[in-house]
Design a protein around this motif. Structure first.
Motif, short mmCIF file in Angstrom:
data_model
loop_
_atom_site.label_atom_id
_atom_site.label_comp_id
_atom_site.label_asym_id
_atom_site.label_seq_id
_atom_site.Cartn_x
_atom_site.Cartn_y
_atom_site.Cartn_z
N TYR A 266 1.08 -1.90 -0.13
CA TYR A 266 -0.10 0.39 -0.11
C TYR A 266 0.97 0.98 -0.37
O TYR A 266 0.70 2.42 -0.91
CB TYR A 266 -1.09 -0.41 0.83
N VAL A 267 1.87 1.47 1.07
CA VAL A 267 2.47 2.58 1.12
C VAL A 267 3.77 3.06 -0.75
O VAL A 267 3.57 3.79 -0.67
CB VAL A 267 3.51 2.25 2.58
N GLN A 268 3.58 2.27 -1.17
CA GLN A 268 4.67 1.50 -2.08
C GLN A 268 3.82 2.58 -3.52
O GLN A 268 3.94 3.30 -4.11
CB GLN A 268 5.13 0.43 -3.02
N GLU A 269 2.52 1.72 -3.16
CA GLU A 269 1.33 2.48 -4.02
C GLU A 269 0.95 3.85 -3.86
O GLU A 269 1.41 4.45 -5.07
CB GLU A 269 0.11 1.26 -4.06
N MET A 270 1.11 4.06 -2.57
CA MET A 270 0.95 5.42 -2.79
C MET A 270 1.63 6.60 -2.89
O MET A 270 1.58 7.61 -2.80
CB MET A 270 0.28 5.93 -1.17
N GLY A 271 3.21 5.80 -2.71
CA GLY A 271 4.39 6.58 -3.20
C GLY A 271 5.14 7.32 -1.77
O GLY A 271 5.60 8.04 -2.45
N PHE A 272 5.04 7.08 -0.54
CA PHE A 272 5.30 7.62 0.72
C PHE A 272 6.71 7.29 0.27
O PHE A 272 6.75 6.09 0.19
CB PHE A 272 4.60 7.22 2.08
N THR A 273 8.19 7.95 0.99
CA THR A 273 9.26 7.49 1.11
C THR A 273 9.87 7.12 2.11
O THR A 273 10.53 6.08 2.21
CB THR A 273 10.71 8.78 1.49
N HIS A 274 8.41 6.83 3.23
CA HIS A 274 8.95 6.35 4.50
C HIS A 274 7.51 6.26 5.38
O HIS A 274 6.17 6.94 5.17
CB HIS A 274 9.41 7.51 5.20
#
Length: 715
Positions: A266-274
């Motif tokens: 999910y975080v990868q899909e949303m593009g957050f770095t951390h």
């Protein structure tokens, strides 16, 4: 036994102290000791009916002297031996805890005494070996210490520990293994016994159970490429977009390993770095969200083992996602089984309640003037960074540490040696913490939650943090947006004030969990109007945040505009993102946040000059009647991005403002896109003419959507 042989019974005073539990050197009484040409062997085996010494293939009976103390004389010298202990007519062969030499060197003891041990976790705590576990604890004011656990059916009477000096007690327990639960039983100066979990426990029982657990790691790390890149990155000029997560309620019921897969994707899909994790340090009360920490070296067992947590971090690294831990050194709870009054005295906490008790939170405050306490906390921080490969720490409640009069009235606090209210011990500790973290773990991020005007929080000659939470920006922005658009004209100063101090520190802009709890309302609820206007308001807030100087942090649920406050015992409202039921507003906000992160990472103007005035220029800051602000962001490569924000409740057609150059400009973001749930007031590519405006050589006419944000870059 001949008269030439000494009696196996030690002096009565020694026996009494041993049995009472206040003998500081039980090894001097128990175990094997030369007696002329022979050897006296003594052992504590409460409840045993018979004990034999096994050595060189021979069984030598021991005599029960008193209260489980057995002793006897074995002919000749004894170097290797075991005990055969009979209980309930069943013999068991065991090794002797008192046959082992100390496991801590004099150098280690000296470093502990001075509060300067660089890796405290290597010498204190529970350390497994092939034949058992060595238990070590710092309790300088204890009269005696015992260790009890699964390995002795929680009796504790047969396992008194020896005092090695520097307040350190130690015992090697043969037969103890990883997975064993244990606690320390401490005899205080007043003669009472208290049972405590290990301050350096590396694993714990699942709360509400409170025992420490012996553990060892078998995890093999696969993140060398990540840590190498991390160390080579200047995070002040790199994109940092943080997704703040409470693991227990992101999706209720997931383990660390399940979270690795689902949260990572999910975080990868949303593009957050951390991701930033609300405290995963063990805590007994889930309702504290981790901020009532009782185990500073153990990840909470609610979601799995320490190696499961390592897997979560390792997997996120494999996806290019950094992991930050919310860490709580400002205070700790009063639970009697944890750190409180650990050796019968205020050991970790300051003895004077004017410095040692927190009036707001009902907790104890660490005595940062005690070197060993500072060493404990710095070691905790380094343990998470080194042993779990974390990429940074968010240090909670820094302001409460820095001021001796924090949340205290006159007469309720003690001034420092110069008569001031600054906590000089806390200043020294925070400097030491940041120096150690940056030196030992290159590339880590150290964030301060600090809400005052304390100078130099992020300067090398100040406190030394990498970033400071910009609480002023957060408060002003949310207060401004609460107002109905027709009233915002009277609050315009709030929305432009942040650039007066934006470069005084290196800032992160937080929209954290604290802003969506305790009746404050969710980001959605803070916006005036109906659902359509609320959705537009959330999109405007986030697009403005991502364009403003500083790094970004957003608490989970904010990325799709959860309509109600966060509830720590419930999953996020993922069902709002379903394809049916008119919930397109939430899918639209989520889609926009993913685009924000993609553009933010792509455009150097949005992150390479965050912390210098060279990265920002106002285009228009004085249009209070129109509720419009516009500014430029600049990159180290000469790139530029113009952000125009219309906080009004109505669109502005043909809104003309200045631009730094004539020619084609591309609308790279418009929060009013129909894909985001907006009304479709867009611009596409626009042409700026060479007619000066706002002190700039060119100008352009734009359509500004109601409660909308437009980002422009040269085409």
């Amino acid at each position: 036994m001949t008269a030439a042989h000494p009696e196996p019974l030690p002096p009565q005073e020694e026996t009494d102290r041993l049995l009472v539990g206040d003998h500081t050197d039980p090894h001097a009484v128990l175990g094997a000791h030369p007696a002329g040409p022979d050897t006296v062997v003594r052992t504590l085996q409460p409840g045993a009916t018979a004990v034999h010494v096994l050595t060189d293939g021979t069984r030598h009976p021991l005599t029960h002297l008193t209260h489980g103390l057995f002793a006897g004389l074995v002919p000749g010298p004894v170097t290797h031996y075991r005990f055969e202990v009979e209980r309930d007519r069943r013999p068991h062969v065991v090794d002797d805890p008192y046959a082992e030499p100390p496991t801590i060197s004099p150098t280690d003891l000296d470093l502990i005494a001075r509060g300067e041990h660089p890796r405290l976790w290597d010498v204190l705590g529970a350390h497994p070996h092939d034949d058992g576990v060595t238990f070590t604890v710092w309790a300088p004011h204890a009269r005696g210490v015992r260790v009890a656990g699964d390995f002795d059916h929680w009796a504790g009477r047969a396992t008194p520990m020896r005092h090695l000096g520097s307040g350190v007690w130690e015992l090697h327990v043969p037969g103890a293994r990883p997975g064993c639960r244990y606690k320390f039983r401490i005899l205080s100066a007043d003669g009472t016994w208290h049972e405590h979990a290990d301050p350096l426990a590396f694993a714990t029982e699942i709360p509400p159970a409170t025992a420490s657990v012996v553990t060892t790691s078998h995890h093999r790390w696969h993140d060398d490429d990540w840590t190498t890149r991390r160390a080579a990155t200047d995070w002040h000029t790199a994109p940092v977009s943080v997704y703040e997560v409470h693991l227990g309620s992101w999706r209720v019921g997931l383990s660390y390993r399940e979270l690795a897969a689902e949260l990572g994707d999910y975080v990868q899909e949303m593009g957050f770095t951390h991701v930033e994790l609300l405290p995963t340090t063990e805590h007994p009360f889930g309702g504290s969200w981790g901020y009532q920490t009782t185990s500073y070296f153990a990840p909470t067992a609610r979601f799995g083992t320490p190696d499961d947590f390592r897997h979560l971090v390792d997997h996120l690294h494999s996806l290019g996602i950094g992991v930050i831990l919310d860490w709580v050194p400002a205070h700790f709870p009063r639970d009697a089984w944890a750190l409180a009054r650990f050796d019968g005295t205020p050991l970790y906490e300051h003895a004077d309640p004017r410095r040692g008790e927190h009036p707001d939170w009902g907790t104890y405050v660490f005595d940062l003037g005690r070197p060993q306490v500072r060493n404990f906390l710095v070691s905790s921080a380094l343990y998470w960074l080194e042993e779990f490969h974390l990429d940074g720490l968010r240090v909670d409640a820094v302001a409460s540490m820095l001021y001796l009069d924090y949340s205290r009235r006159a007469g309720e606090w003690l001034p420092n040696t110069f008569g001031g209210h600054e906590n000089l011990d806390a200043v020294a500790f925070l400097r030491e913490l940041n120096t150690a973290a940056h030196t030992r773990c290159p590339g880590v991020l150290m964030f301060a939650e600090e809400s005052t005007t304390w100078p130099g929080v992020t300067s090398a000659d100040g406190l030394g943090f990498g970033f400071k939470w910009n609480m002023g920006w957060m408060h002003d922005t949310l207060h401004y947006l609460r107002n109905d658009p027709v009233h915002r004209v009277h609050h315009h100063r709030e929305i432009v004030h942040s650039t007066d101090y934006a470069w005084g520190e290196k800032y992160l802009l937080p929209l954290s969990h604290d802003e969506v709890v305790h009746g404050k309302g969710s980001l959605w609820q803070r916006m005036p109007g109906d659902d359509r206007r609320k959705a537009a308001g959330v999109r405007t807030l986030l697009a403005y945040q991502w364009a403003h100087p500083g790094k970004q942090l957003l608490f989970m649920g904010g990325e799709f505009g959860q309509p109600w406050e966060w509830r720590a015992d419930e999953s996020l409202a993922w069902w709002l993102l379903g394809e049916h039921g008119g919930m397109n507003h939430h899918r639209g906000i989520q889609r926009m946040v993913a685009d924000l992160n993609e553009i933010y990472r792509r455009e150097p103007a949005l992150h390479t000059l965050d912390h210098t005035p060279d990265g920002f220029t106002w285009v228009r800051s004085d249009d209070a009647p129109g509720n419009v602000i516009a500014f430029q962001r600049h990159g180290t490569d000469g790139s530029v991005l113009v952000c125009v924000v219309n906080f009004a409740g109505v669109p502005h057609e043909a809104y003309r403002l200045g631009l730094p150059r004539a020619g084609e400009w591309q609308e790279v973001l418009n929060t009013d896109l129909s894909d985001y749930g907006g009304s479709g007031v867009i611009n596409g590519t626009v042409h700026a003419v060479a007619e000066g405006m706002d002190g700039l050589p060119a100008s352009v006419s734009l359509r500004l959507p109601a409660a909308g944000v437009v980002w422009l870059t040269p085409a």
